[in-house]
Design a protein around this motif. Sequence first.
Motif, PDB file in Angstrom:
ATOM      1  N   PHE A 137       0.828  -1.204   0.000  1.00 13.44           N
ATOM      2  CA  PHE A 137       0.000   0.000   0.000  1.00 13.44           C
ATOM      3  C   PHE A 137       0.865   1.259   0.000  1.00 13.44           C
ATOM      4  N   LEU A 138       1.895   1.284   0.852  1.00 10.94           N
ATOM      5  CA  LEU A 138       2.758   2.461   0.942  1.00 10.94           C
ATOM      6  C   LEU A 138       3.562   2.674  -0.334  1.00 10.94           C
ATOM      7  N   TYR A 139       3.992   1.588  -0.970  1.00 12.57           N
ATOM      8  CA  TYR A 139       4.725   1.712  -2.235  1.00 12.57           C
ATOM      9  C   TYR A 139       3.815   2.298  -3.321  1.00 12.57           C
ATOM     10  N   GLN A 140       2.581   1.809  -3.398  1.00 16.70           N
ATOM     11  CA  GLN A 140       1.639   2.326  -4.392  1.00 16.70           C
ATOM     12  C   GLN A 140       1.310   3.797  -4.119  1.00 16.70           C
ATOM     13  N   ALA A 141       1.172   4.157  -2.846  1.00 11.77           N
ATOM     14  CA  ALA A 141       0.914   5.557  -2.494  1.00 11.77           C
ATOM     15  C   ALA A 141       2.108   6.431  -2.859  1.00 11.77           C
ATOM     16  N   SER A 142       3.311   5.916  -2.656  1.00  9.11           N
ATOM     17  CA  SER A 142       4.521   6.665  -3.008  1.00  9.11           C
ATOM     18  C   SER A 142       4.608   6.884  -4.517  1.00  9.11           C
ATOM     19  N   MET A 143       4.283   5.871  -5.300  1.00 13.32           N
ATOM     20  CA  MET A 143       4.310   5.998  -6.764  1.00 13.32           C
ATOM     21  C   MET A 143       3.227   6.969  -7.236  1.00 13.32           C
ATOM     22  N   LEU A 144       2.082   6.966  -6.582  1.00 15.88           N
ATOM     23  CA  LEU A 144       0.991   7.854  -6.954  1.00 15.88           C
ATOM     24  C   LEU A 144       1.339   9.316  -6.662  1.00 15.88           C
ATOM     25  N   SER A 201       5.785  11.632  -1.329  1.00 17.53           N
ATOM     26  CA  SER A 201       6.287  10.424  -1.967  1.00 17.53           C
ATOM     27  C   SER A 201       7.496   9.874  -1.214  1.00 17.53           C
ATOM     28  N   ALA A 202       8.397  10.743  -0.806  1.00 17.37           N
ATOM     29  CA  ALA A 202       9.579  10.331  -0.053  1.00 17.37           C
ATOM     30  C   ALA A 202       9.192   9.782   1.322  1.00 17.37           C
ATOM     31  N   ILE A 246      11.393  -3.217  -6.954  1.00 19.88           N
ATOM     32  CA  ILE A 246      10.848  -2.167  -6.088  1.00 19.88           C
ATOM     33  C   ILE A 246      11.986  -1.362  -5.479  1.00 19.88           C
ATOM     34  N   LYS A 247      13.062  -2.039  -5.078  1.00 22.43           N
ATOM     35  CA  LYS A 247      14.222  -1.319  -4.533  1.00 22.43           C
ATOM     36  C   LYS A 247      14.802  -0.351  -5.552  1.00 22.43           C
ATOM     37  N   ARG A 248      14.843  -0.757  -6.809  1.00 20.24           N
ATOM     38  CA  ARG A 248      15.401   0.101  -7.855  1.00 20.24           C
ATOM     39  C   ARG A 248      14.506   1.290  -8.165  1.00 20.24           C
ATOM     40  N   SER A 249      13.230   1.193  -7.857  1.00 21.47           N
ATOM     41  CA  SER A 249      12.332   2.298  -8.170  1.00 21.47           C
ATOM     42  C   SER A 249      12.194   3.296  -7.021  1.00 21.47           C
ATOM     43  N   LEU A 250      12.930   3.095  -5.928  1.00 24.22           N
ATOM     44  CA  LEU A 250      12.963   4.048  -4.822  1.00 24.22           C
ATOM     45  C   LEU A 250      14.389   4.580  -4.683  1.00 24.22           C
ATOM     46  N   CYS A 251      14.508   5.881  -4.446  1.00 24.75           N
ATOM     47  CA  CYS A 251      15.819   6.507  -4.275  1.00 24.75           C
ATOM     48  C   CYS A 251      16.442   6.017  -2.971  1.00 24.75           C
ATOM     49  N   LYS A 252      17.734   5.692  -3.010  1.00 22.45           N
ATOM     50  CA  LYS A 252      18.410   5.217  -1.813  1.00 22.45           C
ATOM     51  C   LYS A 252      18.641   6.324  -0.795  1.00 22.45           C
TER      52      LYS A 252
END
Length: 150
Positions: A19-26, A35-36, A57-63
């Motif tokens: 849910f949080l990943y989808q909310a971050s992408m949205l 988003s961060a 999923i790891k690659r689609s979030l900034c480290k």
Amino acid sequence: MSSKNKGFQGKDSFSRMNFLYQASMLMAGKSATLSAYYGNLCKTIGKKSVLRIDPNIKRSLCKKCHMALKPGVTAEISALDCKDEILSIKCLKCNHSKNFPINSEYKFWLENPDSKAEVCSLEKDNHKKGAKRKKTKVEDVSVVHETSQQ
């Protein structure tokens, strides 16, 4: 809910992270800080629950800032010509860049059959209301595929 009908370990954490990943992408194109924040919560829940996040999923979030990286919206993607071809993804919020080698023969460890010890799936049971947990070992799956091809 009893522990028998719960499914597998960490199911509630996985659903919360999803849910949080989808909310971050949205929120990636609309509010960078939101988003961060959602991306940071997603990673924190995974660390606390000791769950592995899928490499895509790891690659689609900034480290660095944990913002969702969308090409052209929140991230800049370029291919670098060096000795090896390298894909570079640069976050537009914090200017942090990640470099990935481009290799068509490379496979993630999770895609390797040796990495899987057990496959869990939920099935509906016709006799009882609710879900029934079905465990299958990887060796059993490969035997089933071998016998079905004959």
